[in-house]
Design a protein around this motif. Sequence first.
Motif, PDB file in Angstrom:
ATOM      1  N   ALA A 112       0.767  -1.329  -0.027  1.00 41.12           N
ATOM      2  CA  ALA A 112       0.002  -0.057   0.196  1.00 41.12           C
ATOM      3  C   ALA A 112       1.069   1.288  -0.220  1.00 41.12           C
ATOM      4  CB  ALA A 112      -0.752   0.066   1.206  1.00 41.12           C
ATOM      5  N   LYS A 113       1.875   1.259   0.621  1.00 42.42           N
ATOM      6  CA  LYS A 113       2.627   2.443   1.017  1.00 42.42           C
ATOM      7  C   LYS A 113       3.588   2.622  -0.258  1.00 42.42           C
ATOM      8  CE  LYS A 113       5.633   4.975   4.283  1.00 42.42           C
ATOM      9  NZ  LYS A 113       4.852   5.803   5.048  1.00 42.42           N
ATOM     10  N   LEU A 114       3.897   1.434  -0.845  1.00 36.36           N
ATOM     11  CA  LEU A 114       4.934   1.400  -1.938  1.00 36.36           C
ATOM     12  C   LEU A 114       4.190   1.757  -3.264  1.00 36.36           C
ATOM     13  CD1 LEU A 114       7.846   0.660  -3.278  1.00 36.36           C
ATOM     14  CD2 LEU A 114       6.763  -1.715  -3.728  1.00 36.36           C
ATOM     15  N   THR A 115       3.047   1.395  -3.347  1.00 42.51           N
ATOM     16  CA  THR A 115       2.345   1.694  -4.814  1.00 42.51           C
ATOM     17  C   THR A 115       1.156   2.807  -4.656  1.00 42.51           C
ATOM     18  OG1 THR A 115       0.392   0.267  -4.088  1.00 42.51           O
ATOM     19  CG2 THR A 115       2.407  -0.802  -5.134  1.00 42.51           C
ATOM     20  N   ARG A 116       1.094   3.455  -3.254  1.00 40.86           N
ATOM     21  CA  ARG A 116       0.145   4.447  -2.962  1.00 40.86           C
ATOM     22  C   ARG A 116      -1.092   4.062  -3.710  1.00 40.86           C
ATOM     23  NH1 ARG A 116       3.956   7.010  -6.175  1.00 40.86           N
ATOM     24  NH2 ARG A 116       5.742   7.060  -5.082  1.00 40.86           N
ATOM     25  N   ASN A 117      -1.528   2.701  -3.516  1.00 41.18           N
ATOM     26  CA  ASN A 117      -2.670   2.246  -3.980  1.00 41.18           C
ATOM     27  C   ASN A 117      -3.410   1.307  -2.815  1.00 41.18           C
ATOM     28  OD1 ASN A 117      -4.851   1.154  -5.682  1.00 41.18           O
ATOM     29  ND2 ASN A 117      -3.195   0.415  -7.253  1.00 41.18           N
ATOM     30  N   SER A 118      -4.593   1.200  -2.812  1.00 41.33           N
ATOM     31  CA  SER A 118      -5.273   0.321  -1.921  1.00 41.33           C
ATOM     32  C   SER A 118      -4.870  -1.259  -2.105  1.00 41.33           C
ATOM     33  CB  SER A 118      -6.769   0.236  -2.233  1.00 41.33           C
ATOM     34  OG  SER A 118      -7.488   1.859  -1.893  1.00 41.33           O
ATOM     35  N   VAL A 119      -4.828  -1.753  -1.081  1.00 37.28           N
ATOM     36  CA  VAL A 119      -4.411  -3.361  -1.188  1.00 37.28           C
ATOM     37  C   VAL A 119      -5.727  -4.242  -0.551  1.00 37.28           C
ATOM     38  CG1 VAL A 119      -2.791  -5.283  -0.445  1.00 37.28           C
ATOM     39  CG2 VAL A 119      -2.065  -2.823  -1.374  1.00 37.28           C
ATOM     40  N   LEU A 120      -6.110  -5.092  -1.333  1.00 33.66           N
ATOM     41  CA  LEU A 120      -7.155  -6.195  -0.592  1.00 33.66           C
ATOM     42  C   LEU A 120      -6.302  -7.230   0.088  1.00 33.66           C
ATOM     43  CD1 LEU A 120      -9.942  -6.782   0.141  1.00 33.66           C
ATOM     44  CD2 LEU A 120     -10.232  -7.837  -1.990  1.00 33.66           C
ATOM     45  N   ALA A 121      -6.514  -7.468   1.281  1.00 35.44           N
ATOM     46  CA  ALA A 121      -5.866  -8.483   2.229  1.00 35.44           C
ATOM     47  C   ALA A 121      -6.950  -9.477   2.697  1.00 35.44           C
ATOM     48  CB  ALA A 121      -4.838  -8.203   3.075  1.00 35.44           C
ATOM     49  N   VAL A 122      -6.924 -10.811   2.212  1.00 39.14           N
ATOM     50  CA  VAL A 122      -7.989 -11.697   2.663  1.00 39.14           C
ATOM     51  C   VAL A 122      -7.473 -12.802   3.412  1.00 39.14           C
ATOM     52  CG1 VAL A 122      -9.823 -10.859   1.085  1.00 39.14           C
ATOM     53  CG2 VAL A 122      -8.146 -12.847   0.333  1.00 39.14           C
ATOM     54  N   ASP A 123      -7.913 -13.344   4.093  1.00 40.71           N
ATOM     55  CA  ASP A 123      -7.270 -14.773   4.971  1.00 40.71           C
ATOM     56  C   ASP A 123      -8.636 -15.451   5.742  1.00 40.71           C
ATOM     57  OD1 ASP A 123      -5.960 -16.339   6.941  1.00 40.71           O
ATOM     58  OD2 ASP A 123      -4.105 -14.884   6.338  1.00 40.71           O
ATOM     59  N   ILE A 124      -8.587 -16.545   5.759  1.00 40.50           N
ATOM     60  CA  ILE A 124      -9.549 -17.410   6.726  1.00 40.50           C
ATOM     61  C   ILE A 124      -9.317 -17.533   8.113  1.00 40.50           C
ATOM     62  CG2 ILE A 124     -10.086 -18.876   4.630  1.00 40.50           C
ATOM     63  CD1 ILE A 124      -8.208 -20.995   5.832  1.00 40.50           C
ATOM     64  N   ASN A 125      -7.859 -16.850   8.508  1.00 43.31           N
ATOM     65  CA  ASN A 125      -7.702 -16.892   9.809  1.00 43.31           C
ATOM     66  C   ASN A 125      -8.279 -15.479  10.241  1.00 43.31           C
ATOM     67  OD1 ASN A 125      -6.091 -16.247  12.449  1.00 43.31           O
ATOM     68  ND2 ASN A 125      -4.186 -17.277  11.459  1.00 43.31           N
ATOM     69  N   GLU A 126      -9.057 -15.422  11.121  1.00 43.49           N
ATOM     70  CA  GLU A 126      -9.597 -14.042  11.907  1.00 43.49           C
ATOM     71  C   GLU A 126      -8.489 -13.259  12.533  1.00 43.49           C
ATOM     72  OE1 GLU A 126     -13.349 -14.579  13.825  1.00 43.49           O
ATOM     73  OE2 GLU A 126     -14.184 -15.788  12.293  1.00 43.49           O
ATOM     74  N   ALA A 127      -7.545 -13.827  13.357  1.00 41.89           N
ATOM     75  CA  ALA A 127      -6.588 -13.259  13.865  1.00 41.89           C
ATOM     76  C   ALA A 127      -5.605 -12.519  13.072  1.00 41.89           C
ATOM     77  CB  ALA A 127      -5.761 -14.297  14.783  1.00 41.89           C
ATOM     78  N   ALA A 128      -5.343 -13.289  11.795  1.00 38.47           N
ATOM     79  CA  ALA A 128      -4.651 -12.770  10.848  1.00 38.47           C
ATOM     80  C   ALA A 128      -5.316 -11.234  10.259  1.00 38.47           C
ATOM     81  CB  ALA A 128      -4.002 -13.431   9.766  1.00 38.47           C
ATOM     82  N   CYS A 129      -6.614 -11.416  10.069  1.00 37.51           N
ATOM     83  CA  CYS A 129      -7.107 -10.227   9.489  1.00 37.51           C
ATOM     84  C   CYS A 129      -7.120  -9.221  10.411  1.00 37.51           C
ATOM     85  CB  CYS A 129      -8.709 -10.527   9.251  1.00 37.51           C
ATOM     86  SG  CYS A 129      -8.948 -11.740   7.832  1.00 37.51           S
ATOM     87  N   ALA A 130      -7.269  -9.494  11.627  1.00 34.52           N
ATOM     88  CA  ALA A 130      -7.151  -8.589  12.846  1.00 34.52           C
ATOM     89  C   ALA A 130      -5.932  -7.656  12.973  1.00 34.52           C
ATOM     90  CB  ALA A 130      -7.734  -9.021  14.175  1.00 34.52           C
ATOM     91  N   LEU A 131      -4.756  -8.704  12.714  1.00 34.67           N
ATOM     92  CA  LEU A 131      -3.458  -8.076  12.890  1.00 34.67           C
ATOM     93  C   LEU A 131      -3.181  -7.307  11.691  1.00 34.67           C
ATOM     94  CD1 LEU A 131      -0.755  -7.821  14.508  1.00 34.67           C
ATOM     95  CD2 LEU A 131      -0.134 -10.000  13.513  1.00 34.67           C
ATOM     96  N   THR A 132      -3.451  -7.712  10.554  1.00 39.35           N
ATOM     97  CA  THR A 132      -3.225  -7.042   9.221  1.00 39.35           C
ATOM     98  C   THR A 132      -3.963  -5.715   9.139  1.00 39.35           C
ATOM     99  OG1 THR A 132      -3.242  -8.952   8.040  1.00 39.35           O
ATOM    100  CG2 THR A 132      -3.652  -7.054   6.691  1.00 39.35           C
ATOM    101  N   MET A 133      -5.242  -5.529   9.795  1.00 34.35           N
ATOM    102  CA  MET A 133      -5.925  -4.304  10.072  1.00 34.35           C
ATOM    103  C   MET A 133      -5.031  -3.266  11.015  1.00 34.35           C
ATOM    104  SD  MET A 133      -9.740  -5.509   9.765  1.00 34.35           S
ATOM    105  CE  MET A 133     -10.314  -4.236  10.586  1.00 34.35           C
ATOM    106  N   ARG A 134      -4.457  -3.717  11.959  1.00 38.26           N
ATOM    107  CA  ARG A 134      -3.607  -3.072  12.907  1.00 38.26           C
ATOM    108  C   ARG A 134      -2.355  -2.628  12.581  1.00 38.26           C
ATOM    109  NH1 ARG A 134      -4.389  -7.374  16.836  1.00 38.26           N
ATOM    110  NH2 ARG A 134      -2.332  -7.193  17.575  1.00 38.26           N
TER     111      ARG A 134
END
Length: 95
Positions: A72-94
């Motif tokens: 996201a920082k490198l491209t100055r673009n939105s990045v969609l990150a998806v995971d079946i692990n809810e903990a990974a999703c929560a940490l990614t958002m943080r």
Amino acid sequence: MAAQASAEDAKLDGWVPSLDHATFVDWNRVYEPSEDTFLLLDALFADRAALRASRAIVEIGPGSGVVATYLAKLTRNSVLAVDINEAACALTMRT
């Protein structure tokens, strides 16, 4: 041949998103960045011109969110990150 780094790009060469907010509980549930993560960041930096031309960037299985945040920082673009692990999703958002 990789594009020459601008002054702004040079700041991102070797930069890694902070994970100071991650806890021991997070690392018991989510993949902790390792050597392969940092090799990938280097490769993404080298291919930044092509990545910036992308219309969509998706990361499947972001783990800690380091790669998605870097993209996201490198491209100055939105990045969609998806995971079946809810903990990974929560940490990614943080991250």
